[in-house]
Design an enzyme around this catalytic site. Sequence first.
Site, PDB file in Angstrom:
ATOM      1  N   GLN A 148       3.274   0.208  -9.839  1.00 59.65           N
ATOM      2  CA  GLN A 148       3.665   0.344  -8.442  1.00 59.65           C
ATOM      3  C   GLN A 148       3.304  -0.921  -7.671  1.00 59.65           C
ATOM      4  O   GLN A 148       2.209  -1.047  -7.125  1.00 59.65           O
ATOM      5  CB  GLN A 148       3.007   1.570  -7.804  1.00 59.65           C
ATOM      6  N   PHE A 149       4.260  -1.850  -7.620  1.00 56.15           N
ATOM      7  CA  PHE A 149       4.017  -3.123  -6.947  1.00 56.15           C
ATOM      8  C   PHE A 149       3.738  -2.949  -5.459  1.00 56.15           C
ATOM      9  O   PHE A 149       3.114  -3.803  -4.838  1.00 56.15           O
ATOM     10  CB  PHE A 149       5.191  -4.085  -7.169  1.00 56.15           C
ATOM     11  N   THR A 150       4.160  -1.830  -4.858  1.00 59.29           N
ATOM     12  CA  THR A 150       3.960  -1.653  -3.421  1.00 59.29           C
ATOM     13  C   THR A 150       2.488  -1.515  -3.046  1.00 59.29           C
ATOM     14  O   THR A 150       2.143  -1.643  -1.874  1.00 59.29           O
ATOM     15  CB  THR A 150       4.750  -0.441  -2.894  1.00 59.29           C
TER      16      THR A 150
END
Length: 149
Positions: A78-80
């Site tokens: 989850q890059f966010t």
Amino acid sequence: MKVVVQRVSEASVKVDGKTVGEINTGFMLLVGIDENDEKADADWLVQKIVNLRVFGDEHDKLNLSIKDINGEILCISQFTLIADYKKGNRPSFIKAAKPEKAIPLFEYFKEALSKSQLKIESGIFGADMKISLINDGPVTIVMDSITKH
């Protein structure tokens, strides 16, 4: 690396309507990889996660680790988690590692987790994933490898 650790009684992830990973009692991990992260960050977090004592013992005290209960782990990239939200209302993800760095490090992280002999499942890196979980407790802990220094 940032990891959101959620104690779950079950969790699953679907891609294009097909279940690609599912677990019973254990952890669902949301994993964000920063452009400056290295294998040492993954190693440190893996040791913290597999030894984290957040499962109840016979007295309902949080004294047991996921290894103690032979739990399962679902890993979701989850890059966010690496969002910079200080300016304006639209977050920037510029500090998130690019796929050519993030994918090998995410794979390394999962491989290091698998050395615990626990069942490890995961989503598909970069895919649009639909995640379902039953958070147990709820127990949710945010870990950041920057704190290891």
